[in-house]
Write a protein that holds these residues in place. Structure first.
Motif, PDB file in Angstrom:
ATOM      1  N   LEU A 182     -24.389  -3.786  10.746  1.00 48.26           N
ATOM      2  CA  LEU A 182     -25.846  -3.859  10.946  1.00 48.26           C
ATOM      3  C   LEU A 182     -26.453  -2.464  10.788  1.00 48.26           C
ATOM      4  O   LEU A 182     -26.905  -1.833  11.749  1.00 48.26           O
ATOM      5  CB  LEU A 182     -26.157  -4.444  12.324  1.00 48.26           C
ATOM      6  N   HIS A 183     -26.497  -1.993   9.562  1.00 47.38           N
ATOM      7  CA  HIS A 183     -26.873  -0.601   9.316  1.00 47.38           C
ATOM      8  C   HIS A 183     -28.369  -0.347   9.473  1.00 47.38           C
ATOM      9  O   HIS A 183     -28.798   0.812   9.485  1.00 47.38           O
ATOM     10  CB  HIS A 183     -26.404  -0.184   7.921  1.00 47.38           C
ATOM     11  N   LYS A 184     -29.180  -1.415   9.609  1.00 48.23           N
ATOM     12  CA  LYS A 184     -30.612  -1.227   9.844  1.00 48.23           C
ATOM     13  C   LYS A 184     -30.977  -1.352  11.319  1.00 48.23           C
ATOM     14  O   LYS A 184     -32.141  -1.182  11.684  1.00 48.23           O
ATOM     15  CB  LYS A 184     -31.413  -2.246   9.041  1.00 48.23           C
ATOM     16  N   LEU A 185     -30.004  -1.619  12.147  1.00 41.85           N
ATOM     17  CA  LEU A 185     -30.270  -1.844  13.575  1.00 41.85           C
ATOM     18  C   LEU A 185     -30.777  -0.563  14.225  1.00 41.85           C
ATOM     19  O   LEU A 185     -30.123   0.491  14.146  1.00 41.85           O
ATOM     20  CB  LEU A 185     -28.995  -2.317  14.284  1.00 41.85           C
ATOM     21  N   SER A 186     -31.941  -0.659  14.895  1.00 43.70           N
ATOM     22  CA  SER A 186     -32.504   0.520  15.571  1.00 43.70           C
ATOM     23  C   SER A 186     -32.525   0.358  17.086  1.00 43.70           C
ATOM     24  O   SER A 186     -32.544   1.356  17.810  1.00 43.70           O
ATOM     25  CB  SER A 186     -33.919   0.795  15.063  1.00 43.70           C
ATOM     26  N   ILE A 187     -32.534  -0.891  17.595  1.00 44.70           N
ATOM     27  CA  ILE A 187     -32.546  -1.128  19.044  1.00 44.70           C
ATOM     28  C   ILE A 187     -31.433  -2.111  19.393  1.00 44.70           C
ATOM     29  O   ILE A 187     -31.367  -3.213  18.834  1.00 44.70           O
ATOM     30  CB  ILE A 187     -33.896  -1.702  19.510  1.00 44.70           C
ATOM     31  N   LEU A 188     -30.573  -1.727  20.312  1.00 43.67           N
ATOM     32  CA  LEU A 188     -29.522  -2.598  20.846  1.00 43.67           C
ATOM     33  C   LEU A 188     -29.673  -2.627  22.357  1.00 43.67           C
ATOM     34  O   LEU A 188     -29.601  -1.598  23.033  1.00 43.67           O
ATOM     35  CB  LEU A 188     -28.130  -2.074  20.469  1.00 43.67           C
ATOM     36  N   ASP A 189     -29.913  -3.827  22.908  1.00 41.67           N
ATOM     37  CA  ASP A 189     -30.153  -3.996  24.343  1.00 41.67           C
ATOM     38  C   ASP A 189     -29.113  -4.952  24.911  1.00 41.67           C
ATOM     39  O   ASP A 189     -29.114  -6.145  24.619  1.00 41.67           O
ATOM     40  CB  ASP A 189     -31.557  -4.550  24.567  1.00 41.67           C
ATOM     41  N   ILE A 190     -28.193  -4.423  25.707  1.00 39.16           N
ATOM     42  CA  ILE A 190     -27.203  -5.251  26.408  1.00 39.16           C
ATOM     43  C   ILE A 190     -27.355  -5.062  27.921  1.00 39.16           C
ATOM     44  O   ILE A 190     -26.401  -5.225  28.681  1.00 39.16           O
ATOM     45  CB  ILE A 190     -25.765  -4.921  25.963  1.00 39.16           C
ATOM     46  N   SER A 191     -28.554  -4.739  28.353  1.00 37.90           N
ATOM     47  CA  SER A 191     -28.784  -4.459  29.775  1.00 37.90           C
ATOM     48  C   SER A 191     -28.461  -5.677  30.633  1.00 37.90           C
ATOM     49  O   SER A 191     -28.731  -6.817  30.257  1.00 37.90           O
ATOM     50  CB  SER A 191     -30.238  -4.036  29.997  1.00 37.90           C
ATOM     51  N   ASP A 192     -27.847  -5.411  31.781  1.00 36.86           N
ATOM     52  CA  ASP A 192     -27.498  -6.434  32.773  1.00 36.86           C
ATOM     53  C   ASP A 192     -26.533  -7.483  32.231  1.00 36.86           C
ATOM     54  O   ASP A 192     -26.479  -8.607  32.734  1.00 36.86           O
ATOM     55  CB  ASP A 192     -28.755  -7.118  33.320  1.00 36.86           C
ATOM     56  N   CYS A 193     -25.763  -7.129  31.228  1.00 37.37           N
ATOM     57  CA  CYS A 193     -24.647  -7.975  30.782  1.00 37.37           C
ATOM     58  C   CYS A 193     -23.443  -7.590  31.640  1.00 37.37           C
ATOM     59  O   CYS A 193     -22.686  -6.670  31.311  1.00 37.37           O
ATOM     60  CB  CYS A 193     -24.367  -7.771  29.299  1.00 37.37           C
ATOM     61  N   LEU A 194     -23.282  -8.294  32.745  1.00 33.62           N
ATOM     62  CA  LEU A 194     -22.325  -7.886  33.773  1.00 33.62           C
ATOM     63  C   LEU A 194     -20.875  -7.958  33.315  1.00 33.62           C
ATOM     64  O   LEU A 194     -20.007  -7.304  33.897  1.00 33.62           O
ATOM     65  CB  LEU A 194     -22.503  -8.771  35.014  1.00 33.62           C
ATOM     66  N   SER A 195     -20.588  -8.763  32.276  1.00 31.01           N
ATOM     67  CA  SER A 195     -19.193  -8.991  31.896  1.00 31.01           C
ATOM     68  C   SER A 195     -18.717  -8.098  30.756  1.00 31.01           C
ATOM     69  O   SER A 195     -17.519  -8.094  30.446  1.00 31.01           O
ATOM     70  CB  SER A 195     -18.994 -10.463  31.501  1.00 31.01           C
ATOM     71  N   ILE A 196     -19.599  -7.366  30.120  1.00 34.00           N
ATOM     72  CA  ILE A 196     -19.177  -6.487  29.025  1.00 34.00           C
ATOM     73  C   ILE A 196     -18.454  -5.279  29.604  1.00 34.00           C
ATOM     74  O   ILE A 196     -19.005  -4.552  30.426  1.00 34.00           O
ATOM     75  CB  ILE A 196     -20.381  -6.055  28.170  1.00 34.00           C
ATOM     76  N   SER A 197     -17.212  -5.066  29.176  1.00 34.91           N
ATOM     77  CA  SER A 197     -16.392  -3.972  29.726  1.00 34.91           C
ATOM     78  C   SER A 197     -16.154  -2.848  28.727  1.00 34.91           C
ATOM     79  O   SER A 197     -15.632  -1.801  29.095  1.00 34.91           O
ATOM     80  CB  SER A 197     -15.044  -4.517  30.203  1.00 34.91           C
TER      81      SER A 197
END
Length: 815
Positions: A724-739
């Motif tokens: 995803l080379h055009k991606l400018s914003i990535l929001d994974i806030s409050d994803c409790l299970s991502i380690s």
């Protein structure tokens, strides 16, 4: 999450008992009838505790510490397992046992949560920050689950306005009357706009009232067309308690309400029924029950003679009216023209002592030039009060609606607010969809928010915005909403109805029961010229739609309350339609039919569906060639993708944005979604069962925004996102299970913003490739995750790491 056996550091048998309790809860919740909601909550709590225990074991083995005194909790969990098992046998008709077991299950959850907060910290198992993170994680998981259930309606009392005058004595009098032992039902009456709701809000802030009723103050907006069934269902839902049996009628609702009132007792209970209209005066008496310490406070524009105890709220006296007007007009800051005192008094007297009128007219004159003040003074040349009825009140307010040089369409935006039902929150995201197409405002909503803030400044509406992180400013409005006083809504509708129905640019129809407007029924085929058409129907609407020709409609707003809803046949001929907003204000999800009509609309760009059940797409999806954005809010969509053989890329070839919010049955995304290559924004928030993403998500090469906010079961991001080379914003806030983050995240060369606030399990060092994110300017996270970024900042010198504010507050714990 796999079951585990904890070691001796947490005490002998602790892990075995916790595992056994979790297994029992998971088994029972599948078949639970009476306690399903609290058992699901307990299940989530135990999962988070299990993960915390695993972390504690690792940490304490390294530190050589042990947690003592867990025997008490072991005993509670052992009893809890039997309690959970026995709950399955409770008959639905045994109210006493239902209340008893609900209380015990809540206490079990309470004990577990307090163990996290107190014992783990007390015995040195974790640092203060780590302990807070555990509790915060559990709280956020529970709060997000509850927020899905209460997003539409909350029975809590809102805060009163920041500046008020003239309420001290009325509040003392009202409180004295309310607290009298013989008073069970009390009426507070005054004309519209006098401040009845404000007085009630202030009353509920009083220390004595709060000390008496505590958490048992229940606030209900009744409005012009009350629905007893929905009111009672919302009260049950607000208190997280299930009725004995399904509420299917008003009679069922009234029959079951004592069950809830007895459950939340024996503490005193105050039920506030706000805005009861003439014709509904018998409704409050339906809510009367012979329950100790239970009282009802009613507000109404009408002084109903049938009520024995009544308090009349008078208009403001001259001094208070003058103070409120001067504050609303900001005369005290010296930044605007200040007319002579006598001239100000003329305007104030013309407002008749009505707070709403004083605030609206005062705000409209804030920082205005002398010419504007003189023009307004001419309208009140004699200085007499012109407010003695609702009609005159509207006429008075109408004089303040002078939107000079209205290049931003603020007046139109004000009138558009009347398109939504009375006493309901209006989604900011829905308004942005409307105004982008009607008034060519920017896609990001910046100008829409500016217009709403202007309306708020002028006291014509109230914009309520959630606290935002830096990464969300000017981009995320899903949790924001607008409210409006019912008098101001009437004013907006009044302004929209100055022309005949056929000629209005904005046609707003509110249909009660099956009573279609007379002008509609008189014509077999009605031609209208409106650009915006809003049709609201209630739960009893059963009529077939009449024929309408609406060739110029660009925005169609459909509001309803029924379990099943049929799109009007005339929709298929709306060739100019660009925006469709479908909102269910009922308690249950709605099944929609006639969806295939949309396939004939050549210009339809935006669809927003709110609280509807989406049928399998193979049966309902039609090619929507022009559709650019689809928003699904609180929808049931789990069945939508079952056995779906339709090529989504063919059906939605120009789709550039998808928003899915609070859809609690979404478990996985369809693989075919990855073929919609033009997609620029994918936002999925508060979908707690979403556990995995398609591996092919990297095929969305045009994606610029990717948001998975508060998807608590999502465990990882596929490695394919590196494409995803055009991606400018990535929001994974409050994803409790991502380690962990993907090893190849460094290939997101254009990433500028990363929000990872609340990713409590993300503790490993960041991937080495992250130093290649040369465009990264902002990372939002919490204090522990911020430490992971310290060594990275040496390579990314322009990077700002913002530690998000965290509200550590344990008042949410069950009592």
């Amino acid at each position: 999450m796999a079951l585990f056996v904890a070691g001796p550091l947490l005490g002998a048998g602790f892990g075995q008992v916790l595992s056994s309790l979790r297994e029992t809860v998971k088994d029972v919740v599948r078949n639970a009838r009476q306690f399903k909601r609290i058992l699901k909550r307990l299940d989530s709590t135990l999962d988070l505790l299990a993960q915390a225990v695993e972390d504690i074991e690792r940490s304490n083995q390294q530190r050589g510490r042990a947690v003592e005194n867990t025997q008490g909790l072991i005993e509670e969990m052992t009893k809890g397992r039997e309690l959970v098992r026995n709950s399955l046998q409770i008959p639905w008709w045994n109210l006493f046992l239902i209340v008893k077991y609900s209380s015990k299950l809540s206490k079990l959850e309470d004990d577990i949560l307090r163990f996290c907060q107190v014992d783990l910290q007390l015995h040195g198992a974790r640092t203060v920050l780590e302990t807070r993170e555990i509790v915060s994680g559990i709280r956020e998981s529970m709060d997000s689950t509850r927020s899905m259930e209460t997003t539409r309606v909350s029975c809590a009392v809102r805060e009163p306005p920041g500046f008020t005058v003239g309420f001290d004595m009325p509040m003392k009098e009202l409180k004295t009357l309310l607290l009298k032992e013989e008073v069970q039902l009390l009426l507070l009456t005054a004309p519209g706009g006098r401040g009845k709701t404000t007085l009630v809000q202030m009353l509920c802030q009083d220390d004595q009232i709060r000390g008496t009723y505590k958490e048992n103050i229940l606030f209900v907006n009744v409005s012009q067309t009350p629905n007893v069934k929905v009111i009672v269902q919302n009260l049950f839902d607000y208190k997280h308690f299930r009725p004995e049996f399904l509420i299917q009628s008003d009679e069922d609702a009234i029959e079951q309400l004592p069950q809830l009132l007895n459950h939340i007792g024996p503490n005193p209970i105050l039920l506030i029924l706000d805005d009861v209209w003439l014709g509904s005066e018998s409704l409050p008496e339906k809510f009367k029950f012979n329950i100790p310490k239970y009282k009802i406070l009613v507000t109404s524009r009408t002084a109903f003679p049938r009520f024995e105890f009544t308090h009349h709220l008078d208009v403001l006296n001259d001094l208070d009216a003058m103070n409120l007007f001067c504050h609303s007009a900001s005369l005290q800051d010296g930044s605007s023209y200040i007319p002579a005192e006598e001239d100000i008094k003329k305007i104030v007297r013309g407002c008749g002592g009505f707070p709403l009128v004083l605030k609206v007219i005062g705000s409209s004159l804030r920082r205005q030039k002398e010419e504007v003040w003189r023009s307004r003074l001419m309208k009140w040349s004699d200085g007499r009060s012109i407010v003695s009825s609702d009609a005159e009140l509207l006429a008075c307010l109408q004089k303040s609606l002078e939107f000079q040089y209205d290049k931003d369409n603020i007046e139109d935006c004000f009138m558009d607010l009347g398109s939504f039902p009375e006493d309901q929150r209006i989604s900011v995201a829905a308004l942005i969809d409307m105004w982008v197409e009607l008034y060519e405002l920017d896609e990001d909503g910046i100008h829409a928010i500016a217009n709403l803030q202007e309306l708020t400044t002028r006291n014509l509406a109230s914009l309520v915005m959630a606290r935002k992180d830096a990464s969300e400013v000017n981009s995320y409005y899903n949790d924001d909403f607008v409210t409006q006083h019912d008098i101001l809504r009437e004013l907006a509708m009044h302004q929209s109805s100055q022309e005949s129905e056929e000629q209005r640019p904005r046609l707003i129809m509110n249909i009660s029961g099956n009573n279609l407007p007379k002008w509609w029924m008189e014509q077999k085929q009605l031609l209208i010229n409106a650009r915006l058409l809003s049709i609201s129907t209630d739960e009893s609407f059963l009529c077939s739609w009449c024929n309408i020709q609406a060739p110029n409609v660009e925005v169609l707003v459909l509001n309803f309350q029924t379990k099943k809803y049929t799109l009007p046949k005339f929709v298929e001929k709306m060739d100019e339609l660009k925006v469709l907003i479908v909102t269910n204000y009922g308690f249950f999800h709605t099944e929609i039919s006639n969806f295939q009509l949309l396939g004939s609309l050549p210009k339809l760009k935006r669809i927003r569906l709110d609280k509807v059940s989406i049928s399998p797409l193979c049966k309902t999806l039609v090619p929507l060639k022009s559709l650019k954005k689809i928003s699904l809010f609180m929808c049931n969509i789990g069945m939508a993708f079952e056995n779906c053989t339709i090529q989504l890329s063919n059906a939605l070839p120009n789709l550039i944005e998808i928003r899915i919010d609070y859809c609690n049955d979404l478990v996985e995304l369809p693989v075919g979604l990855c073929d919609i290559v033009l997609l620029k924004k994918l936002s999925i928030t508060n979908c707690h069962k979403l556990s995995a993403l398609p591996k092919g998500i990297g095929k969305l090469v045009n994606l610029e925004v990717l948001r998975f906010r508060s998807c608590t079961d999502l465990s990882e991001l596929p490695d394919s996102i590196k494409s995803l080379h055009k991606l400018s914003i990535l929001d994974i806030s409050d994803c409790l299970s991502i380690s962990k983050l993907p090893k190849s995240i460094g290939e997101l060369y254009n990433l500028k913003v990363l929000n990872m606030k609340g990713c409590l399990r993300l503790r490993n060092p960041l991937p080495e490739s992250i130093i290649n994110l040369g465009q990264l300017k902002l990372v939002v996270c919490d204090e522990e995750r911020a430490k992971l970024w310290e060594p990275i900042k040496e390579f990314l010198i322009e990077l700002k790491v913002e530690v998000a504010e965290k509200d550590i507050n344990l008042n949410w714990l069950p009592k």
